[in-house]
Design a protein around this motif. Structure first.
Motif, mmCIF file in Angstrom:
data_model
loop_
_atom_site.group_PDB
_atom_site.id
_atom_site.type_symbol
_atom_site.label_atom_id
_atom_site.label_comp_id
_atom_site.label_asym_id
_atom_site.label_seq_id
_atom_site.Cartn_x
_atom_site.Cartn_y
_atom_site.Cartn_z
ATOM 1 N N TYR A 41 7.092 3.456 6.488
ATOM 2 C CA TYR A 41 7.227 4.549 5.530
ATOM 3 C C TYR A 41 8.129 5.665 6.044
ATOM 4 C CZ TYR A 41 3.255 2.642 2.921
ATOM 5 O OH TYR A 41 2.426 1.853 2.190
ATOM 6 N N ASP B 128 -8.961 -8.381 5.048
ATOM 7 C CA ASP B 128 -8.596 -7.039 4.600
ATOM 8 C C ASP B 128 -7.247 -6.591 5.149
ATOM 9 O OD1 ASP B 128 -10.831 -6.774 3.079
ATOM 10 O OD2 ASP B 128 -12.012 -5.788 4.636
ATOM 11 N N TYR B 129 -6.891 -7.076 6.353
ATOM 12 C CA TYR B 129 -5.624 -6.591 6.906
ATOM 13 C C TYR B 129 -4.418 -7.129 6.140
ATOM 14 C CZ TYR B 129 -5.966 -10.876 9.811
ATOM 15 O OH TYR B 129 -6.113 -12.145 10.262
ATOM 16 N N THR C 13 -12.330 -7.169 9.991
ATOM 17 C CA THR C 13 -11.390 -7.925 9.183
ATOM 18 C C THR C 13 -10.237 -7.044 8.705
ATOM 19 O OG1 THR C 13 -12.611 -7.477 7.164
ATOM 20 C CG2 THR C 13 -13.190 -9.470 8.353
ATOM 21 N N ALA C 14 -10.356 -5.743 8.896
ATOM 22 C CA ALA C 14 -9.299 -4.857 8.404
ATOM 23 C C ALA C 14 -8.164 -4.693 9.406
ATOM 24 C CB ALA C 14 -9.881 -3.488 8.060
ATOM 25 N N LEU D 23 2.796 3.948 -3.194
ATOM 26 C CA LEU D 23 1.909 3.190 -2.320
ATOM 27 C C LEU D 23 1.488 4.037 -1.120
ATOM 28 C CD1 LEU D 23 3.679 -0.278 -2.318
ATOM 29 C CD2 LEU D 23 1.471 0.249 -3.322
ATOM 30 N N GLU E 139 -4.627 -7.558 2.849
ATOM 31 C CA GLU E 139 -4.655 -6.681 1.680
ATOM 32 C C GLU E 139 -3.986 -5.356 2.025
ATOM 33 O OE1 GLU E 139 -8.437 -6.509 -0.569
ATOM 34 O OE2 GLU E 139 -8.094 -4.358 -0.607
ATOM 35 N N ALA E 140 -4.311 -4.844 3.220
ATOM 36 C CA ALA E 140 -3.715 -3.567 3.639
ATOM 37 C C ALA E 140 -2.194 -3.690 3.702
ATOM 38 C CB ALA E 140 -4.275 -3.144 4.998
ATOM 39 N N LYS F 126 -0.316 -5.833 2.053
ATOM 40 C CA LYS F 126 0.225 -5.968 0.691
ATOM 41 C C LYS F 126 0.315 -4.604 0.025
ATOM 42 C CE LYS F 126 -1.282 -10.568 -0.807
ATOM 43 N NZ LYS F 126 -2.348 -11.228 -1.588
ATOM 44 N N LEU F 127 -0.753 -3.806 0.191
ATOM 45 C CA LEU F 127 -0.777 -2.484 -0.436
ATOM 46 C C LEU F 127 0.254 -1.563 0.192
ATOM 47 C CD1 LEU F 127 -4.558 -1.746 -0.997
ATOM 48 C CD2 LEU F 127 -2.828 -2.299 -2.676
ATOM 49 N N ARG F 128 0.661 -1.854 1.422
ATOM 50 C CA ARG F 128 1.689 -1.053 2.074
ATOM 51 C C ARG F 128 3.041 -1.371 1.452
ATOM 52 N NH1 ARG F 128 1.904 -3.010 7.553
ATOM 53 N NH2 ARG F 128 -0.293 -2.522 7.674
ATOM 54 N N GLY F 129 3.121 -2.526 0.795
ATOM 55 C CA GLY F 129 4.368 -2.918 0.150
ATOM 56 C C GLY F 129 5.212 -3.848 0.996
ATOM 57 N N GLU F 130 4.580 -4.540 1.965
ATOM 58 C CA GLU F 130 5.325 -5.436 2.858
ATOM 59 C C GLU F 130 5.875 -6.648 2.109
ATOM 60 O OE1 GLU F 130 5.958 -4.693 5.815
ATOM 61 O OE2 GLU F 130 4.352 -3.493 6.699
ATOM 62 N N TYR G 159 -11.339 0.417 5.240
ATOM 63 C CA TYR G 159 -12.219 -0.663 4.806
ATOM 64 C C TYR G 159 -13.582 -0.614 5.470
ATOM 65 C CZ TYR G 159 -8.030 -2.658 2.797
ATOM 66 O OH TYR G 159 -6.903 -2.857 2.053
#
Lengths: 547, 401
Positions: free
Chosen positions: A382, B287-288, A363-364, A351, B290-291, B293-297, A358
């Protein structure tokens, strides 16, 4: 001949936090019958506010504090609501940026079209709908006798924007205000709308104010151009004169934006393992295939631009790579090893290596978190850094994206400008120390000057950190400036791919050719020539006809 | 019939007057945009407001009438108006004070605060003080039957009409001081309502967010279960469960009040669930998320660190409203006899106990006012909370744009 519209030394203020702050500072404007004036500037320059003021209207929380708006002998600033009601929609019309958001989704297009003429008593309903069909035909909408009876969502974006132009024309107004009518459209659709607007304005000898931030577009549309910057007028001149010989520094800087281009990189070694490799991916939402058998490679330190219209599957390809959408067939490889299909099955390392930036920075970024929290989270998650080490790393990252740490650390995203938000989005991706970053339309929501800054930053970061980018965009100017390799997509398939130099040289795949030739150029005769070349008759279906 | 005709004539008169008002104003100031663009409804509203204010002044004048018989009839109307003006001034002062002291943030908050909100906040503070310090403030105990004093003392404290200055709000049928019971009522009713609302929010909120994040079958099962619970009229359902609980409570040795808290919390948590799920769904598509989730939280981080901070504004607003509903439900249940049990003072019970006095309204308004005191306490708190909630909703929607 006297002026149709004269705006004299107008000042407009907006109310925020209990104080009135200026939006427009003493701008003058005059417009003759049948003349088209282009208003250009960055977002926040006051273009739309000035356009609306030409109708004697201000948005909620704004007011015209001084100056006059004289439309054909009537002062719109002091005119009563009754007088304005009689003018707006009848003699002055407005075309909004997003036709999809401006049409009422609950009524048929033609019912909305006929409302203004019948309300103003210009035509009876039957007459007006007959007229609407003629206008649709003139604007080369497909099935002009039938399209009006559809609901807005049943019509494509470009067609809807043309229907909106027809609607503005319904009462044969003397003045139309176009507020960025093509900004939300693809390049190929944009041509149709531009051609339609220009034709109808010429046919009926209507005066128009054309608001846009795209210089190439304004060059096609306007007789005269006015440049605005933060509510001040920078300069006004005839279009050709301004394009050939801009006077002010700011105007020159706007012109210069498109010149950013990176030197080409040497060719990739044959046989080198690509960082990310998409292998025969077919993916679907529900039962409809959105991607069919898509394959392409991305090599270390390179930028691969994925180009195509909206709906071509660019973003879906990115979703397959990140694992948000599991492909139905095929797989994605990272450094030669196959990645699990869903992000839920990938480990932390996998990951971390692929990050995403984005399109909409609004919204990001979580609006309730400070910049330090947003960037600090991946650092902690990480890298396991906490306390002082984490703060130090966050400061490093902020410096890397050219924001002063002490000043920005504790701000919320709402306290940043659009470009700064996008930079924070980049920093969040960098914080994971990835090898590969997906940039999903990162510059398309930004002004040209700001977008160029972002592109330069991304290019510098690539050089220092050896990053690999997948650059999703529909803007070919961006591709020209940053890409090493280009993948052209259409309807979920890869149409053409190869190094940038090859892609911009003929021969092209017909679709690539269409995309390339649809990008507006600064030459004011570009649209006229292009339309002649493609043949005026099939302009509405130019995209289809060329295929 | 004549009453009806009077009302119609009254309204026609106001309508004519409003039209005349606008025409005259336009004739006098033809260029003034306020009058020129004034819709007729607005003109009517001005006249209506004027008439309402005049009516209030007339009523107040009656309550200060020289004839004590007339004045006594309008005693409470006059007092209510005095209190209203007094509290409005207090609210205004409260806001002025808030604007000049405190941190920059709190000052800014007070600067943007409408008078209604500061009125609401002041009221809530007064209620909380009454609830927390009930034992100190109240002159007598809540179940104390005062010896040597007759029951049914009329409120008002005027001996000429049967009052007693020692008991400004009078006493009830058993000779308990109404003022003390009213103050203790704040403790019981408001305190229990607060705990119940917190529980409802904890239940509904966490399950709602979980459904929004997980989606799929969990969302389906939870949402359908909630639909079923919501389909049953809530008061009747609560009444049914309380009747059952009333049998169980003594057998299990658990106070009935605890049962009531849990039952009302569960019923009300369905509404909170709906809101939390809807708000959560809007946030989850950002999107945040999604971000993250993609980080693996993990799920806990997503819900508490990413979603909750963005949902606080609508949830807080809902908390205010839900608190009012819970509190009204408790009062209703107590009124029906299955809620808070005597001798504990509770506003619902007080209304029920004193309800028969309403029959005296025609000839002795002060006597009839006794049950209305508790009802008024409920109404005032509800209005105050709603003022604050309105303001918070306005703020949260204003922040979005």
């Amino acid at each position: 001949m006297s002026n149709l519209l004269t705006i004299n030394d107008i000042y407009i203020e907006g109310r925020s936090d209990e104080v009135w702050s200026p939006i427009i500072n003493g701008v003058n404007l005059s417009l003759k019958r049948g003349e088209v004036l282009g208003l250009i500037g960055e977002s926040g320059a006051g273009k739309s506010t000035l356009g609306l003021a030409a109708m004697g209207y201000t948005r909620d929380g704004c007011r015209i504090s001084s100056g006059s708006v004289n439309f054909d002998g009537i002062d719109l600033v002091s005119a009563s609501a009754d007088v304005k009601r009689g003018l707006l929609g009848k003699r002055i019309a407005y075309v909004a940026q997003s036709a999809a958001a401006s049409f009422n989704p609950a009524h048929k297009i033609i019912d909305q079209h006929t409302e203004a003429p019948t309300q103003h008593g210009v035509m009876v309903r039957a007459e007006s709908s007959e007229d609407a069909m003629q206008l649709y035909e003139r604007l080369r909408l497909p099935n002009p006798h039938e399209i009006g009876f559809r609901y807005p969502h049943q019509v494509s974006g470009g067609q809807l924007q043309r229907a909106m132009t027809a609607m503005a024309m319904a009462c044969r107004p003397d003045l139309i205000i176009f507020d960025e009518p093509t900004t939300a459209l693809d390049v190929t659709t944009q041509i149709e709308v531009l051609a339609a607007i220009r034709k109808i304005v010429e046919d009926f000898d209507t005066a128009a104010i054309y608001i846009t931030h795209d210089l190439a577009v304004v060059a096609q549309m306007a007789d005269r151009v006015k440049v605005l910057l933060r509510g001040d007028e920078i300069e006004t001149a005839d279009t050709r004169q301004m394009l050939a010989n801009p006077q002010e520094d700011y105007t020159k800087s706007l012109w210069a934006v498109r010149s950013f281009e990176r030197p080409a990189k040497p060719a990739v070694h044959t046989g080198a393992t690509p960082v990310v490799s998409v292998r025969g991916v077919t993916a679907a939402y529900g039962k409809v295939d959105v991607l069919s058998d898509v394959s392409f490679d991305m090599h270390a330190g390179r930028t691969v631009a994925v180009v195509g219209e909206s709906g071509s599957g660019k973003s879906t390809a990115a979703r397959c790579i990140t694992g948000l959408l599991a492909p139905r067939q095929g797989h994605v490889e990272f450094d030669g090893a196959q990645l699990p299909a869903s992000y839920k099955q990938r480990d932390k390392m996998q990951l971390r290596q692929a990050q995403m930036i984005y399109q909409m920075a609004d919204t990001a970024l979580n609006p309730r978190k400070t910049i330090a929290e947003i960037i600090g989270r991946p650092v902690q998650f990480y890298m396991g850094l906490t306390g002082r080490a984490k703060t130090k790393r966050v400061d490093e990252l902020l410096t890397q994206i050219e924001l002063e740490p002490s000043q920005y650390r504790d701000r919320l995203p709402s306290e940043l400008s659009g470009g700064q938000k996008q930079r924070v989005g980049i920093a969040r991706a960098l914080a994971a120390e990835p090898k590969f970053i997906i940039c999903d339309e990162v510059t398309s929501a930004l002004d040209q000057l700001v977008a160029e800054g972002i592109l330069r930053l991304l290019a510098d970061l690539q050089d220092t950190l050896g990053l690999t980018y997948m650059f999703i965009t529909h803007d070919l100017a961006t591709v020209k400036s940053i890409a090493d390799e280009v993948v052209v997509m259409k309807d979920g398939r890869v149409v053409e791919q190869g190094p940038k130099a090859e892609m911009f040289q003929p021969p092209h795949h017909p679709y690539t050719d269409l995309l390339l030739s649809s990008v507006p150029e600064m030459d004011p005769d570009w649209l006229t020539n292009l339309l002649e070349e493609r043949g005026m008759e099939n302009i509405g279906d130019a995209a289809v006809g060329k295929m | 019939m004549s009453g009806f005709v009077t009302v119609v004539l009254f309204f026609v008169g106001m309508a004519v007057f409003a039209w005349a008002f606008r025409s005259v104003a336009r004739a006098l100031k033809p260029d003034e945009p306020v009058f020129r663009d004034m819709p007729y409804a607005t003109a009517f509203g001005y006249i209506f407001g004027l008439v309402a204010i005049m009516g209030a002044i007339w009523l107040y004048a009656l309550s200060r009438d020289a004839d004590p018989l007339v004045a006594n009839k309008y005693f409470f109307a006059g007092k209510a108006m005095e209190a209203f003006v007094l509290f409005t001034i207090a609210a205004w002062l409260f806001r002025v004070v808030g604007r000049s002291i405190g941190t920059n943030g709190s000052r800014k908050l007070f600067r943007q605060m409408p008078l209604t909100a500061s009125f609401g906040i002041l009221m809530i503070i007064l209620y909380s003080i009454a609830a927390i310090f009930a034992g100190v403030i109240a002159p007598y105990g809540q179940d104390e039957i005062i010896q040597g004093v007759a029951a049914n003392i009329v409120p008002g404290g005027n001996p000429a009409i049967g009052g007693n200055p020692e008991f400004p709000l009078g006493t009830d049928q058993l000779g308990r001081d109404l003022l003390s019971r009213l103050i203790y009522g704040a403790q019981n009713t408001v305190g229990i309502a607060f705990v119940t609302t917190l529980l409802a929010f904890f239940l509904g909120g966490s399950l709602g967010f979980l459904a929004a994040v997980l989606g799929g079958w969990f969302d389906q099962i939870m949402s359908r279960a909630v639909d079923v619970l919501m389909a049953i009229p809530s008061l009747i359902f609560a009444l049914l469960l309380m009747t059952i609980a009333a049998v169980w409570a003594p057998r299990l040795g658990i106070p009935l009040t605890l049962f009531m808290v849990v039952i009302i919390a569960v019923i009300d948590s369905t509404r909170v669930y709906r809101l939390a799920r809807a708000v959560g769904y809007n946030i989850v598509v950002m999107d945040y998320i999604e971000a993250a989730k993609l980080r693996g939280e993990g799920m806990g981080y997503l819900i508490f660190k990413e979603i909750l901070p963005n949902a606080t504004a609508p949830l807080l607003a809902e908390f205010g409203l839900r608190f009012c509903f819970v509190f009204l439900t408790i009062a209703s249940l107590s009124f029906l006899g299955v809620g808070i049990q005597p001798p504990l003072a509770d506003w619902g019970t007080m209304v029920r106990d004193l309800a028969q006095f309403i029959n005296f309204a025609a000839f002795a308004p002060q006597v009839a006012a006794a049950p209305l005191l508790a009802a008024g306490a409920i109404a005032l708190l509800t209005v105050a909370v709603n003022f604050v909630v309105d303001w918070m909703l306005h703020r949260s929607s204003g922040l979005k744009s």
